[in-house]
Design a protein around this motif. Structure first.
Motif, PDB file in Angstrom:
ATOM      1  N   GLU A 210     -26.580  20.228 -17.933  1.00  9.01           N
ATOM      2  CA  GLU A 210     -25.426  20.114 -17.058  1.00  9.01           C
ATOM      3  C   GLU A 210     -25.682  19.113 -15.929  1.00  9.01           C
ATOM      4  O   GLU A 210     -24.780  18.382 -15.523  1.00  9.01           O
ATOM      5  CB  GLU A 210     -25.082  21.491 -16.485  1.00  9.01           C
ATOM      6  CG  GLU A 210     -24.522  22.448 -17.535  1.00  9.01           C
ATOM      7  CD  GLU A 210     -24.167  23.797 -16.951  1.00  9.01           C
ATOM      8  OE1 GLU A 210     -24.639  24.070 -15.838  1.00  9.01           O
ATOM      9  OE2 GLU A 210     -23.434  24.545 -17.608  1.00  9.01           O
ATOM     10  N   ALA A 214     -23.505  15.705 -15.166  1.00  6.54           N
ATOM     11  CA  ALA A 214     -22.985  15.323 -13.854  1.00  6.54           C
ATOM     12  C   ALA A 214     -23.475  13.930 -13.457  1.00  6.54           C
ATOM     13  O   ALA A 214     -22.737  13.143 -12.878  1.00  6.54           O
ATOM     14  CB  ALA A 214     -23.394  16.354 -12.801  1.00  6.54           C
ATOM     15  N   ARG A 348     -26.971  22.589  -9.892  1.00 11.32           N
ATOM     16  CA  ARG A 348     -25.588  22.689  -9.458  1.00 11.32           C
ATOM     17  C   ARG A 348     -25.460  22.577  -7.940  1.00 11.32           C
ATOM     18  O   ARG A 348     -24.366  22.755  -7.418  1.00 11.32           O
ATOM     19  CB  ARG A 348     -24.985  24.013  -9.923  1.00 11.32           C
ATOM     20  CG  ARG A 348     -24.904  24.177 -11.425  1.00 11.32           C
ATOM     21  CD  ARG A 348     -24.392  25.568 -11.784  1.00 11.32           C
ATOM     22  NE  ARG A 348     -24.264  25.764 -13.210  1.00 11.32           N
ATOM     23  CZ  ARG A 348     -25.252  26.121 -14.020  1.00 11.32           C
ATOM     24  NH1 ARG A 348     -26.455  26.297 -13.519  1.00 11.32           N
ATOM     25  NH2 ARG A 348     -25.060  26.278 -15.312  1.00 11.32           N
ATOM     26  N   LYS A 359     -20.752  18.920  -9.707  1.00 12.97           N
ATOM     27  CA  LYS A 359     -20.726  19.758 -10.899  1.00 12.97           C
ATOM     28  C   LYS A 359     -20.490  21.214 -10.530  1.00 12.97           C
ATOM     29  O   LYS A 359     -19.644  21.886 -11.129  1.00 12.97           O
ATOM     30  CB  LYS A 359     -22.051  19.612 -11.649  1.00 12.97           C
ATOM     31  CG  LYS A 359     -22.174  20.499 -12.877  1.00 12.97           C
ATOM     32  CD  LYS A 359     -21.164  20.124 -13.940  1.00 12.97           C
ATOM     33  CE  LYS A 359     -21.369  20.958 -15.192  1.00 12.97           C
ATOM     34  NZ  LYS A 359     -20.371  20.664 -16.231  1.00 12.97           N
TER      35      LYS A 359
END
Length: 507
Positions: A210, A214, A348, A359
């Protein structure tokens, strides 16, 4: 010689000729046949319409041109061929008027100045690394142009021609490279998405995927990529360390379980041996006829029983120890799993301020929008930008600028409600998600935060620095998503900047 026929006779014969020769009865055909029958030559029709069209495009800036243009209008109005002839001769004479003397050779530029030629050559050389090696022709033209520009006194005309050819080819090469970058970026995102899809049960790998997604979201900048690379290196290190400890703990757990099973098997074997011994002794006792024969068997039974009891106590103690060690390993594995979750969560969050990154903001916003729609509750989003942040960096340094952002994030978290979520949107821009908040309430919350910042100065080397921000607040409406709300909040923030800064505008 003119014909002696009357005009009516000439007209009748003209009409007959038109029919005999099957010509269209146009004025030009009629005039030509009329002249043929009459034996005369008519003057050509004056081309007024065509001349008026020409007069509209003829230049009339200089006094001479204006005078000739007036004469042309007179010739057209009066259909005077003589005046028209004078006008044409006049325009022809304008081209024969004395021309300006040529510039002296000392002031006329026939060759490129040395500095300009060198700068152009460097520009060509610096352009090539961004083009790759796919187009051999553009590299060939660049090499020729660079060599030419470094020659003594390169002619301007040749330079113009070579630059034109190079720039034409360069435009195609630049388009190809842009398309290649977009395609590679799309492929990378597909790879990252597949990694995330295949690692649903592996949270640490899922977090990395993830973060890479991003990082690969346009627009890309070197500073942004450096920040993401630094954060990912730290996350990877922590995840690797925790992963190794988890694997080691799991191996120890397996060893404990194997030992536990082995002890249980030994207990079973001891119990089976004891039972066999007891059955054998019972059989021998039943066959004994004298007391002296029974006594040795009783002693044997007592010895076997004492051994069994001792073995059971030892095994029970070992099993109890194994149980305690197993519970400890379970707790350790849970702790390590939590560490992995925390390490994954860093993908994150913004490493500087600890707030959500873009993100994390996107995920939180999706959750809040879904919740607001389920509960039919209001939801606002505020976009704020630190005022005069560049001057803080320029005057106090980038380290102080980073510390100022940390100060802003800390004050915001202390002032806002627990359910409000802060995210760093980029640079000195932050976004605050405000659940269960109407637009007017969102504006008041941002104004309250502004007032609180005026009472909490940021200190840098004992210097008080007042941090202010301009903000726009937008409410999520209907089926519209976060992108529309952010766009409207950004417009409000821009208006706040334009109207004096340190303001909050409802969008």
């Amino acid at each position: 010689m003119a014909s002696a026929k009357s005009p009516s006779e000439i007209a009748r014969e003209t009409l007959k000729l038109l029919a005999t020769r099957r010509l269209p009865p146009t004025p030009d055909h009629y005039q030509a046949l009329y002249d043929e029958v009459a034996g005369t030559t008519s003057a050509p029709a004056f081309p007024s319409a065509q001349l008026r069209q020409i007069s509209r495009v003829i230049p009339g800036q200089t006094p001479a041109q204006k005078r000739l243009l007036g004469l042309l209008e007179t010739a057209i109005t009066q259909q005077d061929w003589g005046v028209l002839q004078n006008v044409l001769v006049g325009y022809a004479n304008l081209g024969l008027s004395p021309v300006a003397a040529p510039e002296p050779a000392s002031t006329r530029i026939d060759h490129l100045p040395l500095t300009l030629a060198q700068n152009l050559a460097r520009l060509v050389d610096n352009t090539l690394p961004a083009l790759g090696e796919d187009d051999a022709r553009v590299h060939e033209l660049a090499a020729q142009l660079s060599t030419f520009l470094r020659e003594p006194d390169p002619p301007v005309s040749t330079a113009e021609l070579m630059l034109g050819n190079f720039s034409y080819r360069l435009s195609f090469a630049a388009e190809d490279q842009a398309a290649i970058r977009l395609s590679l970026l799309s492929l990378l995102r597909l790879v990252f998405e597949n990694i995330a899809a295949l690692s649903m049960d592996d949270e640490w790998l899922h977090g990395q995927a993830e973060a890479l997604l991003a990082a690969s979201t346009p627009p890309l900048t070197l500073r942004r990529l450096d920040d993401v690379q630094r954060r990912l290196k730290d996350v990877i290190f922590k995840q690797t360390e925790a992963k190794e400890r988890t694997v080691h703990a799991q191996m120890q757990m397996r060893e404990l379980l194997a030992t536990f099973i082995e002890r249980l098997a030994q207990m079973d074997e001891s119990s089976s041996a004891y039972n066999t011994k007891m059955e054998d002794c019972a059989e021998r006792i039943s066959q004994a006829t004298q007391l002296q024969d029974i006594m040795p068997l009783l002693e044997e039974v007592m010895a076997a029983t004492r051994a069994m009891a001792l073995s059971s106590r030892v095994t029970r103690g070992e099993l109890q120890e194994l149980r305690e060690r197993t519970e400890a390993k379970h707790a350790e594995i849970d702790h390590l799993r939590q560490e992995l979750d925390r390490a994954s969560a860093q993908a994150r969050h913004d490493p500087l301020t600890g707030s959500l990154n873009r993100k994390g903001f996107a995920e939180a916003m999706e959750r809040e929008i879904a919740r607001a729609r389920r509960q039919d509750a209001p939801l606002c989003v505020a976009l704020l930008d630190v005022d005069n942040f560049k001057s803080i960096n320029d005057r106090l340094g980038h380290t102080a600028g980073d510390a100022a952002l940390v100060h802003l994030a800390q004050v915001t978290r202390e002032v806002m409600r627990p359910q409000d979520q802060l995210a760093r949107y980029g640079g000195e821009e932050f976004v605050i998600i405000l659940p269960d908040t109407e637009l007017a309430e969102g504006v008041k919350a941002m104004e309250r935060l502004q007032r609180e910042l005026t009472t909490r100065y940021f200190l840098k080397d004992q210097e008080r620095v007042l941090i202010t921000f301009s903000a726009g607040v937008a409410q999520v409406e209907g089926e519209q998503g976060s992108a529309d709300a952010i766009r409207r909040a950004d417009q409000g923030m821009y208006l706040a900047k334009r109207t004096g800064k340190n303001r909050v505008v409802a969008a």
